[in-house]
Design a protein around this motif. Structure first.
Motif, PDB file in Angstrom:
ATOM      1  N   ALA A   1      -1.803   2.828   6.846  1.00 51.02           N
ATOM      2  CA  ALA A   1      -0.350   2.990   6.920  1.00 51.02           C
ATOM      3  C   ALA A   1       0.083   4.416   6.594  1.00 51.02           C
ATOM      4  O   ALA A   1      -0.612   5.154   5.906  1.00 51.02           O
ATOM      5  CB  ALA A   1       0.312   2.009   5.964  1.00 51.02           C
ATOM      6  N   ASN A   2       1.268   4.782   7.095  1.00 51.86           N
ATOM      7  CA  ASN A   2       1.846   6.096   6.833  1.00 51.86           C
ATOM      8  C   ASN A   2       2.963   5.944   5.816  1.00 51.86           C
ATOM      9  O   ASN A   2       3.965   5.294   6.090  1.00 51.86           O
ATOM     10  CB  ASN A   2       2.392   6.654   8.150  1.00 51.86           C
ATOM     11  CG  ASN A   2       3.060   8.006   7.970  1.00 51.86           C
ATOM     12  OD1 ASN A   2       3.100   8.561   6.875  1.00 51.86           O
ATOM     13  ND2 ASN A   2       3.577   8.540   9.062  1.00 51.86           N
ATOM     14  N   PRO A   3       2.797   6.506   4.620  1.00 52.59           N
ATOM     15  CA  PRO A   3       3.814   6.311   3.583  1.00 52.59           C
ATOM     16  C   PRO A   3       4.983   7.281   3.665  1.00 52.59           C
ATOM     17  O   PRO A   3       5.843   7.278   2.793  1.00 52.59           O
ATOM     18  CB  PRO A   3       3.023   6.534   2.292  1.00 52.59           C
ATOM     19  CG  PRO A   3       1.981   7.523   2.680  1.00 52.59           C
ATOM     20  CD  PRO A   3       1.640   7.276   4.108  1.00 52.59           C
TER      21      PRO A   3
ATOM     22  N   SER B   1      12.470   2.148   3.322  1.00 50.62           N
ATOM     23  CA  SER B   1      11.888   2.609   4.580  1.00 50.62           C
ATOM     24  C   SER B   1      12.353   1.603   5.629  1.00 50.62           C
ATOM     25  O   SER B   1      12.399   0.403   5.368  1.00 50.62           O
ATOM     26  CB  SER B   1      10.370   2.602   4.487  1.00 50.62           C
ATOM     27  OG  SER B   1       9.918   1.312   4.163  1.00 50.62           O
TER      28      SER B   1
ATOM     29  N   CYS C   1      -4.737   6.311   4.688  1.00 53.11           N
ATOM     30  CA  CYS C   1      -3.514   6.448   3.897  1.00 53.11           C
ATOM     31  C   CYS C   1      -3.851   7.069   2.543  1.00 53.11           C
ATOM     32  O   CYS C   1      -3.147   7.947   2.049  1.00 53.11           O
ATOM     33  CB  CYS C   1      -2.874   5.063   3.726  1.00 53.11           C
ATOM     34  SG  CYS C   1      -1.457   5.038   2.639  1.00 53.11           S
TER      35      CYS C   1
ATOM     36  N   THR D   1      -2.273  10.505   9.156  1.00 52.46           N
ATOM     37  CA  THR D   1      -2.549   9.110   9.498  1.00 52.46           C
ATOM     38  C   THR D   1      -2.435   8.941  11.008  1.00 52.46           C
ATOM     39  O   THR D   1      -1.949   9.819  11.714  1.00 52.46           O
ATOM     40  CB  THR D   1      -1.553   8.168   8.806  1.00 52.46           C
ATOM     41  OG1 THR D   1      -0.236   8.686   9.034  1.00 52.46           O
ATOM     42  CG2 THR D   1      -1.810   8.086   7.318  1.00 52.46           C
TER      43      THR D   1
ATOM     44  N   THR E   1      -2.388  10.474   0.941  1.00 47.24           N
ATOM     45  CA  THR E   1      -1.736  10.463  -0.368  1.00 47.24           C
ATOM     46  C   THR E   1      -2.405  11.454  -1.309  1.00 47.24           C
ATOM     47  O   THR E   1      -1.732  12.232  -2.001  1.00 47.24           O
ATOM     48  CB  THR E   1      -1.813   9.057  -0.982  1.00 47.24           C
ATOM     49  OG1 THR E   1      -1.436   8.108  -0.006  1.00 47.24           O
ATOM     50  CG2 THR E   1      -0.936   8.936  -2.200  1.00 47.24           C
TER      51      THR E   1
ATOM     52  N   GLU F   1       0.822  -1.218   0.000  1.00 47.93           N
ATOM     53  CA  GLU F   1       0.000   0.000   0.000  1.00 47.93           C
ATOM     54  C   GLU F   1       0.850   1.260   0.000  1.00 47.93           C
ATOM     55  O   GLU F   1       0.525   2.227  -0.711  1.00 47.93           O
ATOM     56  CB  GLU F   1      -0.993   0.047   1.170  1.00 47.93           C
ATOM     57  CG  GLU F   1      -0.731  -0.895   2.285  1.00 47.93           C
ATOM     58  CD  GLU F   1      -1.821  -0.958   3.323  1.00 47.93           C
ATOM     59  OE1 GLU F   1      -2.138  -2.067   3.723  1.00 47.93           O
ATOM     60  OE2 GLU F   1      -2.325   0.109   3.743  1.00 47.93           O
ATOM     61  N   ILE F   2       1.964   1.273   0.786  1.00 50.60           N
ATOM     62  CA  ILE F   2       2.755   2.500   0.774  1.00 50.60           C
ATOM     63  C   ILE F   2       3.509   2.635  -0.547  1.00 50.60           C
ATOM     64  O   ILE F   2       3.727   3.750  -1.023  1.00 50.60           O
ATOM     65  CB  ILE F   2       3.709   2.596   1.988  1.00 50.60           C
ATOM     66  CG1 ILE F   2       4.617   1.377   2.110  1.00 50.60           C
ATOM     67  CG2 ILE F   2       2.929   2.786   3.263  1.00 50.60           C
ATOM     68  CD1 ILE F   2       5.605   1.510   3.256  1.00 50.60           C
TER      69      ILE F   2
END
Lengths: 344, 393
Positions: free
Chosen positions: A280-282, A266, A329, A320, A333, A23-24
């Motif tokens: 999630a936090n991208p 990451s 998320c 987030t 984005t 997802e990120i």
């Protein structure tokens, strides 16, 4: 610095990873699309397979893609417990000889921590030192771990540190060591750093004991610029600095290898508890991607994306959960994409 | 007591000379005085010599060491503390180890010492070993204890920190065993032994129990150094099973430093091998206000040496009357507690803390403008105001 390829587009190997990785990664791809960055993504999986001869290795198509593209972006990888093969990060490091781990730690305006105006970079030697994995039981109850320091690796990391400082307009490089106790090993590291410093007279070179750095780092982190150090100290200090700016969820990281290979990643975990829930936090992967753009010389795109990201966080409207908000998320984005388009 | 006869030194064991009434019977030493004394275990403080006065070895060291040692002597004289200092100077520029061996002999003689940090020039060849390390390993001072507490009146980013750091002091990465296998390839050995790991873990848990603390955290890197730190962790777990009243958990060192800078209040007692102890103790000292505030103690089976917690020489501020004497003065209070002179320790500690927290007379490292001598005079005034007979200022 890599030259632009076909149609001006640069191909980058993307390794989404596990857990929240996919997802990120797609969030980052969306943001790059909005910024119209000249990047084409080639997705690959790096789950280890057993090669001929019984040695664990990364899949050949992943290796071939990385060797061709030279630049990679990687999400978090699951740590295998009973899979029988070593950690994937270790495998990647060995395969591409990723000798330098670079972590720029810059305070994020809008994400409050007790420390403000942090702006430093930790450059850690990533192949030897205390993590060479050479350990043995001498007699029952006595274990010996070997810390390996070699002239070549020390020179290589020192050269990279000074090059980085010059390319990124940093004014000083500090070597972190414990040569008062480990005279030969850290002494060798220090000597190599001093030798390389001779060739970079425009950059100030200082040396500082590890404990003094730790002491001063938590009192006044603004006094530090670029720090270069062997493996273990680098591991501890880079995580300490990540803690200063808010943790692994917002810290970018890059691994530089021989032959021009560079993998940006990451460093947080796969967070299996929130995987697939759009929570999630991208930011960490996004900032690593910005680091990647800068490494490739695409500073304008990098600055644009970073500004949009920091503006979103500073605005505090769409954050987030780990940043203190309760947005999704995808909303985070979308906000960044909108800001990028506004900036254009 | 040592008799110096030309040609050789005759050392009489203390037990031969000490009046029986002053030495607590060994079996009682561990249990009876818990709660009253600071550190009680098997370490019997040296008995007072004739006249009720203790002799303590004093090693001024380098940098700010000599001036701080002087202030301690001044303060003790002022408060009429029954301690005489035997000063042993260690010249760090000398190649021979005669000086440090004299100091070690003096500590063996007296049993207790107060020391400043001795500088190590790391550009000298490996044959020149760190004098401080030599002292610690020769006297087997296996536990380094640092108690970091937030002080009201000292402005820091985090509040309510109360962490006790217990660090293995003699092995690990500090074994100083290095060799150059071929030119350009150096190996440095990190030694972890089961006996020393069990010993430090036991010390940590006994301390936690004696001080009424509920949790011990082992700091390690066993995911990478599976055998070395793995052994350390195993030993801690083994000892933990014997202390069911104390919670035991473990944390990887890089995560620990990250947690320390974001939420240091979660830690209670931490036990760890040598190098991680160096990092964590410096981080914690920085969190509570800096190297000028935290005292440190090194305990062994038979000896105890007290110093500042972060072991700095303070070369850049030497002889400028700007150093913060708090750490050294608090270390001298720990010394007094070890000698069971608790009343004096309490009196001086109260005076020091009132200077830092109430009078707020701060030196430059805490953002103030006081000088070292002003702080010491303020401490003396505070002691005088509590009533006991002292010399005049």
């Amino acid at each position: 610095i890599v030259g632009l390829g076909w149609f001006g587009m640069q191909t980058v190997t993307l390794i989404p990873g596990d857990g929240i990785g996919p997802e990120i990664s797609s969030a980052v791809m969306k943001i790059f699309e909005a910024a119209k960055a000249p990047i084409r993504w080639e997705e690959r999986n790096v789950t280890a397979i057993k090669g001929p001869g019984g040695r664990w290795m990364i899949p050949p198509d992943a290796k071939e893609s990385m060797d061709r593209n030279k630049i990679g972006l990687k999400g978090p990888l699951k740590t295998p417990i009973a899979a029988g093969h070593p950690s994937m990060n270790l495998l990647l490091r060995k395969t591409f000889d990723l000798y330098a781990n670079v972590r720029p730690c810059i305070s994020i305006e809008g994400y409050k921590t007790p420390y403000t105006n942090v702006d430093l970079v930790t450059i850690r030697e990533n192949t030897e030192g205390e993590y060479s994995g050479i350990e043995h039981v001498i007699v029952e109850g006595v274990v010996q771990s070997i810390k390996l320091i070699t002239e070549d690796a020390s020179r290589r990391i020192a050269e990279y540190a000074f090059e980085y400082a010059r390319n990124n307009q940093r004014s000083s490089v500090t070597a972190v060591h414990k040569a008062n106790i480990m005279r030969m090993s850290d002494g060798l590291f220090l000597r190599k750093c001093r030798e390389v410093a001779e060739g970079y007279k425009d950059i100030k070179f200082t040396e500082m004991y590890l404990d003094t750095v730790c002491l001063n780092m938590v009192q006044d982190p603004t006094q530090f610029d670029v720090l270069v150090m062997p493996n273990l100290y680098g591991d501890i200090l880079s995580d300490l600095c990540a803690g200063l700016i808010g943790g692994l969820g917002v810290t970018p990281s890059g691994n530089i290898g021989a032959n021009g290979v560079a993998i940006f990643e990451s460093v947080h975990g796969t967070a299996p508890d929130i995987a697939g829930l759009d929570m999630a936090n991208p930011t960490a992967l996004l900032l690593s991607a910005v680091m990647m753009l800068r490494h490739m010389g695409l500073h304008d795109y990098g600055n644009k994306i970073q500004t949009a990201c920091f503006d979103t966080i500073r605005d505090k409207k769409v954050l987030t959960k780990d940043l203190g908000g309760n947005s999704k998320c995808s909303e985070f984005t979308a906000d960044i994409c909108r800001r990028i388009q506004d900036l254009d | 007591v040592c008799l110096n006869i030309p040609g050789f030194t005759l050392c009489l064991k203390r037990s031969v000379l000490a009046p029986v009434s002053l030495r607590p019977p060994p079996e009682k030493a561990q249990s009876a005085l818990i709660g009253q004394c600071f550190w009680v275990f098997r370490i019997c403080p040296p008995p007072a010599l004739y006249g009720g006065r203790h002799t303590v070895t004093l090693i001024p060291g380098d940098g700010i060491g000599p001036e701080l040692a002087n202030h301690v002597c001044e303060l003790f004289r002022f408060c009429c503390v029954p301690v005489d200092f035997e000063v042993v100077n260690v010249d760090s520029s000398m190649d021979s180890e005669e000086d440090i061996n004299n100091a070690i002999m003096a500590i063996r003689r007296n049993g207790v010492a107060l020391k400043g940090n001795i500088e190590t020039n790391h550009n000298l060849p490996p044959s020149y070993k760190s004098r401080n390390n030599l002292l610690r390993t020769t006297l087997d001072l296996y536990a380094n204890v640092m108690h970091c507490q937030s002080l009201p009146g000292v402005r820091t980013r985090h509040r309510n920190i109360d962490v006790m750091i217990i660090r293995e002091n003699t092995e690990g990465e500090y074994s100083s065993l290095e060799h150059e296998s071929v030119p350009g390839v150096v190996e440095c050995l990190k030694i972890i032994t089961k006996t020393k790991s069990l010993r430090i873990a036991d010390y940590a848990f006994r301390t936690a129990r004696a001080k009424g603390r509920g949790r011990v955290t082992a700091v390690h890197k066993a995911n990478i150094m599976k055998l070395g730190d793995g052994l350390f962790l195993e030993c801690c777990k083994e000892v933990a099973s014997g202390y069911p009243d104390i919670t035991f958990d473990s944390m990887i060192v890089d995560n620990t430093t990250m947690q320390l800078v974001s939420r240091p209040q979660q830690f209670d007692v931490m036990v760890m091998p040598n190098l991680y102890g160096n990092v964590v103790s410096n981080v914690c000292a920085g969190l509570v206000g800096g190297p000028g505030l935290v005292p440190g103690a090194n305990y062994g089976e038979d000896y105890a040496v007290f110093e500042t917690g972060t072991r700095n020489t303070g070369k850049s501020i030497a002889n400028q009357n700007t150093a913060n004497p708090t750490a050294m003065l608090l270390a001298s209070c720990l010394l007094l507690d070890h000698l069971r002179l608790h009343a004096y320790a309490r009196m001086i500690r109260r005076a020091i803390l009132s200077t830092v927290t109430e009078t707020r007379l701060h030196t430059a490292d805490l953002g103030g403008q006081g000088s070292t001598s002003e702080v010491v005079r303020s401490v003396m005034k505070a002691v005088q105001s509590t009533g006991p007979l002292t010399l005049s200022i």
